[in-house]
Structure formats: C-alpha cells, structure tokens
Design a protein around this motif. Structure first.
Motif, short mmCIF file in Angstrom:
data_model
loop_
_atom_site.label_atom_id
_atom_site.label_comp_id
_atom_site.label_asym_id
_atom_site.label_seq_id
_atom_site.Cartn_x
_atom_site.Cartn_y
_atom_site.Cartn_z
N ASN A 1 -13.49 -8.92 12.20
CA ASN A 1 -14.11 -9.23 11.79
C ASN A 1 -13.29 -10.20 10.79
OD1 ASN A 1 -15.44 -9.43 9.25
ND2 ASN A 1 -14.25 -8.58 7.70
N GLU A 2 -13.65 -11.48 11.38
CA GLU A 2 -12.17 -11.86 10.68
C GLU A 2 -12.21 -12.19 9.30
OE1 GLU A 2 -10.64 -17.22 10.51
OE2 GLU A 2 -12.40 -16.45 11.86
N VAL A 3 -10.18 -12.02 8.38
CA VAL A 3 -10.10 -12.28 7.47
C VAL A 3 -9.01 -12.62 6.81
CG1 VAL A 3 -10.76 -9.89 6.77
CG2 VAL A 3 -8.31 -10.15 7.84
N GLN A 4 -8.90 -13.59 5.77
CA GLN A 4 -7.84 -14.59 5.58
C GLN A 4 -6.90 -13.49 4.63
OE1 GLN A 4 -8.43 -18.60 4.62
NE2 GLN A 4 -9.15 -19.21 6.19
N VAL A 5 -5.69 -13.32 4.29
CA VAL A 5 -4.71 -12.24 3.68
C VAL A 5 -3.71 -13.01 2.98
CG1 VAL A 5 -5.36 -10.39 4.67
CG2 VAL A 5 -3.94 -11.87 5.94
N PRO A 6 -3.41 -12.87 2.35
CA PRO A 6 -1.80 -13.10 1.35
C PRO A 6 -0.90 -13.31 2.26
CG PRO A 6 -2.74 -11.54 0.17
CD PRO A 6 -3.63 -11.46 1.18
N HIS A 7 0.17 -14.45 2.01
CA HIS A 7 1.44 -14.57 2.89
C HIS A 7 2.57 -13.89 2.53
CE1 HIS A 7 -1.04 -18.25 4.89
NE2 HIS A 7 -1.27 -16.93 5.64
N LEU A 8 2.65 -13.53 1.13
CA LEU A 8 3.39 -12.52 0.56
C LEU A 8 3.12 -11.03 -0.01
CD1 LEU A 8 4.16 -15.71 -0.61
CD2 LEU A 8 5.80 -14.23 -1.11
N ALA B 1 4.04 0.75 3.11
CA ALA B 1 3.05 2.03 3.90
C ALA B 1 2.91 1.82 4.83
CB ALA B 1 1.78 1.00 2.66
N THR B 2 3.39 0.13 5.84
CA THR B 2 2.69 0.07 6.98
C THR B 2 4.30 0.21 7.48
OG1 THR B 2 3.78 -1.93 6.31
CG2 THR B 2 1.24 -1.83 7.80
N GLY B 3 5.42 0.29 6.66
CA GLY B 3 6.72 0.71 8.09
C GLY B 3 7.75 -0.02 7.63
N GLN B 4 7.48 -1.42 7.27
CA GLN B 4 8.81 -2.12 7.25
C GLN B 4 9.86 -2.16 6.55
OE1 GLN B 4 5.59 -3.36 7.71
NE2 GLN B 4 5.36 -3.51 10.47
N LEU B 5 9.59 -1.41 5.36
CA LEU B 5 10.54 -0.84 4.71
C LEU B 5 10.20 0.53 4.27
CD1 LEU B 5 9.22 -3.59 2.03
CD2 LEU B 5 11.33 -3.54 3.06
N PRO B 6 11.47 1.15 4.63
CA PRO B 6 13.17 0.18 4.27
C PRO B 6 13.25 -0.07 5.79
CG PRO B 6 13.24 3.02 3.69
CD PRO B 6 11.63 2.27 4.25
N ASP B 7 13.07 0.42 6.44
CA ASP B 7 13.53 0.69 7.93
C ASP B 7 13.97 -1.03 8.13
OD1 ASP B 7 13.94 1.42 10.53
OD2 ASP B 7 11.94 0.47 11.27
N VAL C 1 -3.48 -6.84 6.43
CA VAL C 1 -4.59 -6.55 6.82
C VAL C 1 -4.62 -4.85 6.94
CG1 VAL C 1 -6.32 -6.16 8.51
CG2 VAL C 1 -4.83 -8.25 8.32
N THR C 2 -3.56 -4.68 7.28
CA THR C 2 -3.46 -3.16 7.08
C THR C 2 -3.57 -2.90 5.65
OG1 THR C 2 -2.19 -3.29 8.95
CG2 THR C 2 -2.79 -1.15 7.86
N ASN C 3 -2.97 -2.71 4.75
CA ASN C 3 -2.78 -2.77 3.39
C ASN C 3 -4.46 -2.71 2.83
OD1 ASN C 3 0.04 -1.33 2.16
ND2 ASN C 3 0.04 -2.90 3.94
N LEU D 1 -0.03 5.09 3.93
CA LEU D 1 -1.22 4.59 2.97
C LEU D 1 -1.71 5.21 2.50
CD1 LEU D 1 -2.10 2.24 5.86
CD2 LEU D 1 -1.25 1.38 4.26
N LYS D 2 -2.06 6.65 2.64
CA LYS D 2 -3.44 7.10 1.84
C LYS D 2 -4.50 7.09 2.28
CE LYS D 2 -0.37 9.12 -1.58
NZ LYS D 2 1.01 8.42 -2.02
N LEU D 3 -4.77 6.69 3.34
CA LEU D 3 -5.62 6.56 3.88
C LEU D 3 -6.86 7.13 5.15
CD1 LEU D 3 -7.73 4.30 5.40
CD2 LEU D 3 -6.04 3.31 6.89
N ARG D 4 -7.64 7.50 4.12
CA ARG D 4 -8.31 9.27 4.66
C ARG D 4 -9.82 8.54 5.01
NH1 ARG D 4 -4.52 11.02 2.00
NH2 ARG D 4 -3.44 12.57 2.20
N PHE D 5 -10.80 9.75 5.51
CA PHE D 5 -11.73 9.58 5.90
C PHE D 5 -12.35 11.59 5.45
CE2 PHE D 5 -9.76 10.69 9.73
CZ PHE D 5 -11.21 11.86 10.19
#
Length: 424
Positions: free
Chosen positions: A195-202, A210-216, A239-241, A367-371
């Motif tokens: 599914n195509e989405v357009q998302v913020p660039h900031l 949440a996706t591991g870019q910070l603080p690494d 997108v993941t967020n 992310l606290k992403l659950r099902f």
C-alpha cells in the motif's frame, strides 16, 4: 530493543549472539542490565508492600472511627503519613532505576539469527546468489560522474554551490530518469500488494528511538534543535512509526506499505574515490517497503521480499548479487539482513543498492506494536523493511553499464516511464 525478561532468562544465548557481533563490552552490559532489573523489581516489591500496608491501615482507621476509638485511629493516621512519604521516595527511586534500565537496554543490539555468519566486516559477508552478465564496455567508457558531466544530466558542482558536497542537482533527462525510476519502483511494489503511503520527512525523537536510529545513529542524522525534529535517514522510520503504540488484529497480517522519500544522512568522515559522484550522498531518493508480520511468518516474508527485489533487478537486466551480512556488518536493529549489490563495470566494483532485513520483535518492543493472538493475549509483532530500491547507486550502475559510443541506452522497462530510449 530486547525484552529484559528475555535477557534475564537467556543470558548465555544473548551473550553468544552479541559475541557474533563482536560487541566488546557485551558481558559487562548484559550483567549491568540484569542487575538494574533486579534492583528495579526489588524496589517495586518494597513499594507494593508499603502501598498494601497503607491501604490496610486506611481501612482500619475507618473502622476505628466508626467504633469511637479516635485515639487509636489518630495513631494509625500518623503511620499512614509516614508510609506515604516512604512510598513517594520509593516511587522516585523506582522511576530512576527504570530510566537507568531503559538506557542500558537502548545500548544492546539485536541478537543475530542463527544463520548469520560470523565475521568482523563487509569482507566476511557471504555471497548467496549472483545473476546477470557483466557487460563489456567500449574503449573509453566513463564512470557515472564523467557521464553526468558529458551529457549534462547531473551537476555535482552546482549542488555544492547551492548546499554543499553530497547534494547533486539532477537536470533534463537525468531528472526525468530519476523520476522514472521512482515511479517504476512504486508501481512494482503496489502491484506486489504494498500500500503506497506518503509520510513526513521529519520525525520526532520518539520515532527515531522506536525504530532504533536513536540513540545509536544520532551523529549521522540531521537535527533541527529548535523544534527537536530529525530529517529522516530512511523512509523506514516514518512508515514503521505509523504503527507505534498500536494493537493490530491478527487478521490484518501481513501489513505491507511502500513509500518514496528523500533520505538525509550526514555520513561524517566519508571521503575518497569510493564515495565519489552518486556513490555516497547526504541527500538521496529511495523507495522503501515495510512489513508488519505475525512472528511465525516473518522469515517467509523476508524470503518473499528478497524475491521481489530480485524480480525488479531482473527486469532492469542489471548484473547483481545477494549477500548475507555477517555479525560484524549487520545493522544494530537487525536479526538478519540481505544486501543487494549491482556491479559497476566502469568502476569495476560492486555497489550496494538495497538492504532487506528482519528485525523480529526488536523494533516492535520499542514501538509497543502488538497484536491479539488467538487466546486474546497481547504479543509483539515482527517488523521488516527493505530498499526497493535506493536510487543513487542504481542510477550510477545503470548509467555506467548501459553506456555505448552512441549514448546511454535506457532499459526497456523504463522507456514508458521516462519517454525516451537514449541519453545522448
């Protein structure tokens, strides 16, 4: 982020996995994490006991007042005041210890899958597949930065004037070819069910964590201090967020998204011929695919993503190979990563054009992403992502491999998207 219960109950497995990553302070880090968790749980037990005693005394005080035993009630009231002060101190200690534990957990990378090979660097990655014929170029063939200048399709000097090194300006047929690649990649992804989405660039700090870019990777990201926002290093982050703090239904799996975004990376300390031209940029375009999967299906999904990217490269008719990354080269958040590389004939070397990774529940925990599973219990989902594809090195390889004495011939599959068949 690894779950603290998993670390506590599987210390040796965790240490074995971190050893594959060559993490020097793994044992110290894991021991500190377990100790912090034990202290946190001890403080929590003490606090629970104090709160339980305070609740009991409150009931006793009420009963004493009812029976006219005012003096005894007043004594107990004083005791509850003391217990409230104790619970406040314990609550603050608990929060401090929880914060310390969280910071320690942020420092521990994901545990590599069993099939991840050992190794120290990219030299130890394993080639698992190779396809396509490396073209024989005519005498006087040029690298892409010379072709860009010859045909006036990419201006590196102009980008340097406007912004700085690593910010090229695409012109004429170069800009159209760039747009054609983006549209082609998006179409291939949506045809495959994304599914195509357009998302913020900031993004905000919470999204980066949440996706591991910070603080690494904080030093690699462009940061706006005034608004405390970060320019995205990859479309994976926004997108993941979308699914941060979300409980999805089991019936919704698989959740598949694709997005085109510019990406921004400081790439501090990157110099030399190997990063010339489009090989290493501070701003570049990428089309991303992101999947949210049931834990039992994520590796099947990873294989499907690999096949999907293979199909695109087969249509482009570019020589490529697939590598399984070793423990010393795999990303902080990944459990298993496959890199795609395209061969650049003019540069006589392989160029990385895609990474496809399974993070298992590492990102989902942050992310606290659950099902809700069949028993109605909450369970962490698995997240995956891949480049489908990153444009700069695809474009570099395409320009170099498709050059002829007459000009750069456009792959057949791209002609309907760009409206021309040659750059000359």
């Amino acid at each position: 982020m690894l779950q603290v219960a998993f670390i506590r109950e599987n210390k040796e497995i965790v240490l074995e996995g971190l050893a594959k990553r060559n993490l020097a302070n793994a044992e110290e880090l894991v021991s500190k994490t377990i100790a912090a968790d034990e202290e946190r749980r001890s403080i929590q037990t003490e606090l629970d006991s104090v709160l339980a005693e305070s609740n009991k005394l409150s009931k006793d005080i009420g009963q004493l007042f009812k029976t006219g035993k005012r003096e005894e009630a007043e004594v107990l009231k004083q005791k509850t005041v003391e217990l409230k002060e104790t619970s406040k101190v314990l609550g603050e200690k608990l929060q401090d210890k929880a914060n310390e534990l969280q910071e320690l957990l942020y420092l521990i990378p994901n545990i590599p899958n069993k099939i991840v090979p050992g190794g120290n660097s990219e030299e130890d990655n394993v080639t698992i597949f190779e396809e396509g014929t490396v073209p024989t170029l005519h005498e006087g063939a040029l690298p892409h930065w010379e072709l860009a200048k010859k045909y006036d399709i990419i201006d590196f000097e102009l980008g340097n004037k406007i912004t700085g090194a690593g910010f090229p300006v695409y012109k004429g047929k170069g800009a159209k070819l760039q747009r054609a690649l983006i549209n082609y990649f998006l179409d291939k992804n949506t045809e495959a069910g994304y599914n195509e989405v357009q998302v913020p660039h900031l993004v905000n700090e919470a999204s980066g964590i949440a996706t591991g870019q910070l603080p690494d990777k904080e030093g690699q990201m462009y940061h706006d201090a005034q608004d405390d926002l970060y320019l995205i290093p990859t479309g994976e982050v926004p997108v993941t967020n979308i699914y941060r703090d979300v409980i999805v239904k089991e019936s919704e799996f698989p959740i598949c998204n694709t997005a085109y975004t510019p990406c921004f990376r400081r790439e501090a300390g990157s110099y030399g011929a190997h990063v010339r031209g489009l090989n290493r940029l501070h701003q570049f375009d990428k089309v991303e695919i992101v999947r949210i999967e049931h834990p039992t299906k994520s590796y099947e999904a990873l294989d499907g993503m690999v096949e999907h990217v293979k199909g695109i490269l087969q249509e482009l008719k570019m020589p490529y190979r697939i590598l399984r990354l070793c423990g010393g080269d795999i990303g902080f958040t990944s459990a298993l990563t496959y890199d795609f590389e395209m061969f650049s004939t003019a540069q006589d070397r392989w160029l990385e054009i895609s990474s496809v990774s399974n993070f298992e529940n590492f990102q989902a925990n942050r992310l606290k992403l659950r099902f809700k599973n069949a028993e109605g219990k909450s369970e962490l989902a698995h997240t995956l992502n891949g480049s489908s594809l990153a444009l700069p090195r695809v474009l570099a390889g395409l320009l170099e491999n498709c050059q002829t004495p007459e000009g750069i011939k456009i792959p057949d599959v791209l002609i309907p998207y760009c409206g021309f068949n040659i750059i000359n």
